[in-house]
Design a protein around this motif. Structure first.
Motif, PDB file in Angstrom:
ATOM      1  N   TYR A  14      -3.053   5.928   7.938  1.00  0.00           N
ATOM      2  CA  TYR A  14      -3.733   5.088   6.816  1.00  0.00           C
ATOM      3  C   TYR A  14      -5.597   5.460   6.907  1.00  0.00           C
ATOM      4  O   TYR A  14      -5.761   5.606   8.069  1.00  0.00           O
ATOM      5  CB  TYR A  14      -3.240   3.645   7.921  1.00  0.00           C
ATOM      6  CG  TYR A  14      -4.413   2.943   6.114  1.00  0.00           C
ATOM      7  CD1 TYR A  14      -4.246   2.778   5.356  1.00  0.00           C
ATOM      8  CD2 TYR A  14      -5.443   2.543   6.910  1.00  0.00           C
ATOM      9  CE1 TYR A  14      -4.512   1.648   3.618  1.00  0.00           C
ATOM     10  CE2 TYR A  14      -6.647   1.083   5.972  1.00  0.00           C
ATOM     11  CZ  TYR A  14      -6.158   1.296   4.767  1.00  0.00           C
ATOM     12  OH  TYR A  14      -6.134   0.438   3.931  1.00  0.00           O
ATOM     13  N   THR A  49       0.660  -0.932   0.278  1.00  0.00           N
ATOM     14  CA  THR A  49      -0.021   0.329  -0.013  1.00  0.00           C
ATOM     15  C   THR A  49       1.095   1.765  -0.052  1.00  0.00           C
ATOM     16  O   THR A  49       0.550   1.816  -0.553  1.00  0.00           O
ATOM     17  CB  THR A  49      -1.021   0.526   1.103  1.00  0.00           C
ATOM     18  OG1 THR A  49      -1.690  -1.103   1.224  1.00  0.00           O
ATOM     19  CG2 THR A  49      -2.140   0.659   1.430  1.00  0.00           C
ATOM     20  N   LYS A  71      -7.330   3.859   1.351  1.00  0.00           N
ATOM     21  CA  LYS A  71      -5.467   3.699   0.880  1.00  0.00           C
ATOM     22  C   LYS A  71      -4.737   4.554   0.781  1.00  0.00           C
ATOM     23  O   LYS A  71      -3.631   3.801   0.952  1.00  0.00           O
ATOM     24  CB  LYS A  71      -6.211   2.621  -0.388  1.00  0.00           C
ATOM     25  CG  LYS A  71      -7.017   1.516  -0.144  1.00  0.00           C
ATOM     26  CD  LYS A  71      -6.721   0.310  -0.901  1.00  0.00           C
ATOM     27  CE  LYS A  71      -7.096  -0.977  -0.426  1.00  0.00           C
ATOM     28  NZ  LYS A  71      -6.417  -1.324   0.321  1.00  0.00           N
ATOM     29  N   TYR A  81       7.932  -0.622   7.228  1.00  0.00           N
ATOM     30  CA  TYR A  81       6.728   0.180   7.663  1.00  0.00           C
ATOM     31  C   TYR A  81       6.105  -1.087   8.512  1.00  0.00           C
ATOM     32  O   TYR A  81       5.941  -2.271   7.981  1.00  0.00           O
ATOM     33  CB  TYR A  81       5.650   0.222   5.649  1.00  0.00           C
ATOM     34  CG  TYR A  81       4.696   0.830   6.637  1.00  0.00           C
ATOM     35  CD1 TYR A  81       4.297   2.330   6.113  1.00  0.00           C
ATOM     36  CD2 TYR A  81       3.407   0.327   6.473  1.00  0.00           C
ATOM     37  CE1 TYR A  81       3.025   2.731   6.502  1.00  0.00           C
ATOM     38  CE2 TYR A  81       2.131   0.364   6.890  1.00  0.00           C
ATOM     39  CZ  TYR A  81       1.799   1.761   6.760  1.00  0.00           C
ATOM     40  OH  TYR A  81       1.112   2.813   6.251  1.00  0.00           O
TER      41      TYR A  81
HETATM   42  N1  LIG Z   1      -1.837   0.611   8.686  1.00  0.00           N
HETATM   43  C1  LIG Z   1      -2.310   1.298   7.398  1.00  0.00           C
HETATM   44  N2  LIG Z   1      -1.032   0.886   6.415  1.00  0.00           N
HETATM   45  C2  LIG Z   1      -1.008   0.329   5.214  1.00  0.00           C
HETATM   46  N3  LIG Z   1      -1.770  -0.449   5.049  1.00  0.00           N
HETATM   47  C3  LIG Z   1      -3.095  -1.268   5.527  1.00  0.00           C
HETATM   48  C4  LIG Z   1      -2.782  -0.553   6.725  1.00  0.00           C
HETATM   49  N4  LIG Z   1      -4.322  -0.600   7.990  1.00  0.00           N
HETATM   50  C5  LIG Z   1      -4.494  -1.816   7.157  1.00  0.00           C
HETATM   51  N5  LIG Z   1      -3.858  -1.667   5.354  1.00  0.00           N
HETATM   52  C6  LIG Z   1      -4.653  -2.888   5.120  1.00  0.00           C
HETATM   53  O1  LIG Z   1      -4.486  -3.944   4.866  1.00  0.00           O
HETATM   54  C7  LIG Z   1      -4.365  -4.855   3.904  1.00  0.00           C
HETATM   55  C8  LIG Z   1      -2.760  -5.597   3.714  1.00  0.00           C
HETATM   56  O2  LIG Z   1      -1.420  -4.427   3.083  1.00  0.00           O
HETATM   57  P1  LIG Z   1      -0.265  -4.716   2.318  1.00  0.00           P
HETATM   58  O3  LIG Z   1      -0.864  -6.142   1.285  1.00  0.00           O
HETATM   59  O4  LIG Z   1      -0.318  -3.349   1.528  1.00  0.00           O
HETATM   60  O5  LIG Z   1       0.571  -5.334   3.024  1.00  0.00           O
HETATM   61  P2  LIG Z   1       2.028  -5.934   2.969  1.00  0.00           P
HETATM   62  O6  LIG Z   1       3.248  -5.574   4.556  1.00  0.00           O
HETATM   63  O7  LIG Z   1       2.381  -5.563   1.114  1.00  0.00           O
HETATM   64  O8  LIG Z   1       2.017  -7.524   2.447  1.00  0.00           O
HETATM   65  P3  LIG Z   1       2.796  -8.574   2.354  1.00  0.00           P
HETATM   66  O9  LIG Z   1       3.611  -9.306   3.379  1.00  0.00           O
HETATM   67  O10 LIG Z   1       1.157 -10.101   2.229  1.00  0.00           O
HETATM   68  O11 LIG Z   1       3.381  -8.310   1.144  1.00  0.00           O
HETATM   69  C9  LIG Z   1      -4.202  -3.630   2.231  1.00  0.00           C
HETATM   70  O12 LIG Z   1      -5.609  -3.860   2.536  1.00  0.00           O
HETATM   71  C10 LIG Z   1      -4.236  -2.221   3.333  1.00  0.00           C
HETATM   72  O13 LIG Z   1      -4.967  -0.786   2.529  1.00  0.00           O
END
Ligand SMILES: Nc1ncnc2c1ncn2[C@@H]1O[C@H](COP(=O)(O)OP(=O)(O)OP(=O)(O)O)[C@@H](O)[C@H]1O
Length: 591
Positions: A559, A344, A564, A524
């Motif tokens: 967030y 995100t 998003k 993050y």
């Molecule tokens: N504080 C936050 N910051 C960012 N995204 C959040 C937050 N809270 C909830 N979300 C949501 O959580 C979901 C998972 O986020 P994301 O896929 O970006 O995580 P990731 O760390 O890339 O995951 P992975 O480790 O599986 O690749 C998304 O739908 C995102 O919008």
């Protein structure tokens, strides 16, 4: 006498051709395949010799150079000393009668009759259309003879040039050399005669083309007496033939005619015919020891103000303050626990790049392309253009009208590209690795921000990934080279190794080299129990500016589930450039 493979021969050949090697198990790996040199991408460690069997192979499909070591030795003129000294034919030593046919032919190539006589050029008694080049050694003994069909018809005659069988290859022009001051070596006989025509006393040419070096052993004692050597090879594909091998093998100073002194021509004779003797003289006098291609004079390096380097701003002030923005030429590693929001945050940075009119390329190994598009469309749209509808559970569901999506898409059309995860090479075509694709999109689509989500899935696009840590390290190294070469930013998402309270650089899963090679490392993560924010960004490596944001200094962020978007607390809602062109559609008026 037949040959038995010996490991020391493999090492000896590697030394003779100047190869960088390492042993692994039974294999002796060469950094670059001596045949294909690693191809356009300079692939490393694709070539090895098996130290038990003597079999060798290059694993690059398009090269596929393989066979037994004895063939490798033959191809690279490495003498395996089969136990016998080669015996060459003795030639009759009667004086050569210079014939008019040779003089007339050479006149058309700008060579005078004096030079023809000096070098004893003639034509065959049995066929006046065959030109004869006699090769004498320093004692004046005829050792080698080369023939040239002056009326060669392509596709009809077998050979344009050939030599007398079983004779000893030596340089052409040895007998005519005057002293041991400076020797000029060309590839073709007519080229060394062109050099002689311009008044140079020591002009020789190789007997069997640019790749045959058997002559070197036969002329070793003689050639090593020269004070220095000038290579005036053929200018082919941006390289001067003979230069690399002679520079590697001769002990004295070896200068090479500068590419620019060929004046766009292929060889000495072409230069003589088109631009005259002075151009040949200048080319030889200007010859220089080629600069090492991979070393620069520090004083000539451009000085830059790191604060003024081109960059993409994140528009999160604390991040831009600490790392200066996403500075071109950098690899930025983005890590964080699973599902916390790395992707995100990455897509939010894509929005910023697009808003700053930079083209982007995304590789998303986990999200389907339509899924990624939806995220980015929400982030670009912002609250005003997103409709919230309460569902039967009392939760909100968010949608954007088709008209708005169309207008957002029109705004970034031709500027945002995503890797097609369903792509497969056509039957028989070579597999293209992600770094190869990245180089292409940068060149073809003017991309300046490359986002890779994530390292583990990206490794699946890398062919030789059986040694995962080495492959990861090479992969990140390739990304860094691409970032610097094309002055682009690469964001690489990687998972952490383990769950700890505070992240540090050693916590990135995989090879330790990943963080070594990245310029910026940020993590993050979501946080709880904070009134003003729900996530934080730590900066644990910052090569350019050295400033960190860790523990309680981590940058606090908010967030929005609706948009998003990730933004600093209290910052005025961001509006992206597409809104400047927004045309309200009746059913899609901002709510
Ligand atoms: N504080 C936050 N910051 C960012 N995204 C959040 C937050 N809270 C909830 N979300 C949501 O959580 C979901 C998972 O986020 P994301 O896929 O970006 O995580 P990731 O760390 O890339 O995951 P992975 O480790 O599986 O690749 C998304 O739908 C995102 O919008």
């Amino acid at each position: 006498m037949s040959y038995e493979f010996k490991t020391e021969d493999a090492y000896g050949l590697a030394r003779a051709i100047g190869a960088d090697i390492h042993e692994k198990g039974d294999e002796l790996f060469f950094k670059y395949c001596p045949q294909c040199r690693g191809g356009g991408n300079r692939d490393k460690n694709t070539f090895s010799v098996n130290l038990k069997s003597g079999l060798f192979k290059c694993f690059r499909a398009s090269c596929d150079y393989h066979g037994h070591f004895v063939e490798l030795a033959r191809d690279f003129d490495y003498d395996l000393g089969f136990g016998e000294k080669r015996v060459y034919r003795k030639l009759p030593q009667k004086p050569v009668v210079v014939r008019n046919g040779a003089i007339e032919y050479m006149a058309k190539r700008g060579i005078s009759s004096e030079i023809c006589r000096k070098y004893e050029l003639t034509t065959r008694t049995d066929n006046k259309d065959i030109l004869v080049f006699p090769f004498y050694d320093e004692t004046g003994t005829l050792q080698f003879v080369k023939y040239r069909n002056m009326k060669f018809r392509k596709g009809i005659d077998k050979n344009k040039e050939w030599s007398e069988a079983e004779t000893m290859p030596i340089l052409f022009g040895i007998k005519q050399c005057k002293d041991f001051d400076r020797l000029i070596i060309t590839e073709g006989q007519i080229d060394s005669l062109s050099v002689a025509e311009c008044g140079f006393n020591n002009a020789v040419s190789v007997p069997t083309g640019a790749t045959g070096f058997t002559w070197l052993a036969n002329c070793w004692d003689w050639i090593t007496k020269f004070h220095d050597v000038v290579v005036f090879g053929d200018n082919e594909h941006g390289k001067i033939t003979l230069a690399d091998t002679l520079r590697a093998r001769l002990p004295q100073t070896v200068k090479v005619v500068r590419k620019k002194d060929y004046l766009g021509e292929k060889d000495a004779n072409d230069i003589l015919l088109k631009y005259g003797k002075q151009a040949i003289r200048a080319a030889i006098e200007n010859a220089e020891i080629p600069q090492l291609e991979n070393v620069k004079d520090l004083a000539l390096v451009q000085s830059v103000d790191i604060n003024a380097l081109p960059k993409i701003k994140t528009n999160i002030p604390d991040i831009d303050r600490l790392i200066g923005g996403l500075v071109m030429g950098q690899v930025i590693l983005l890590t964080g626990k699973r599902g916390h929001g790395k992707s995100t945050f990455m897509s939010q940075l894509v929005c910023e790049a697009l808003d700053q009119r930079e083209n982007v390329f995304i590789y998303s190994g986990e999200l389907a392309d339509y899924h990624f598009k939806r995220w980015i469309d929400f982030q670009l749209a912002g609250t005003d253009y997103i409709k919230a509808i309460q569902n039967i559970y009392g939760d909100y569901e968010y949608t954007i009208g088709d008209g708005v999506i169309r207008q957002i898409s029109d705004w970034y059309k031709g500027r945002a590209y995503i890797y097609d995860n369903n792509w497969l090479p056509e039957d028989g075509a070579e597999f293209e690795s992600l770094p190869e694709t990245i180089e292409k999109v940068i060149k073809q689509y003017g991309v300046r921000l490359v986002c890779i989500d994530n390292l583990m899935t990206a490794m699946e696009t890398v062919q030789e990934n059986d040694q995962l840590y080495l492959a990861q390290s090479n992969f990140v190294g390739q990304l860094k080279k691409i970032a610097v070469k094309y002055d682009v930013v690469v964001i690489l998402v990687a998972h952490p190794r383990k769950s700890k309270l505070e992240f540090d650089n050693d916590d990135v899963a995989g090879s330790a080299d990943i963080t070594n090679k990245a310029d910026v490392v940020m993590s993050y993560e979501r946080i709880e129990n904070d009134d003003t924010c729900d996530s934080k960004l730590s900066i644990t490596k910052n090569r350019l500016f050295g400033k960190y944001a860790t523990k309680d200094k981590a940058i606090k962020l908010c967030y929005s589930e609706r948009t998003k978007r990730i933004f600093p607390y209290g910052l005025y809602p961001r509006h992206y450039g597409w809104e400047d062109y927004f045309q309200p559609v009746e059913e899609e008026l901002p709510l």
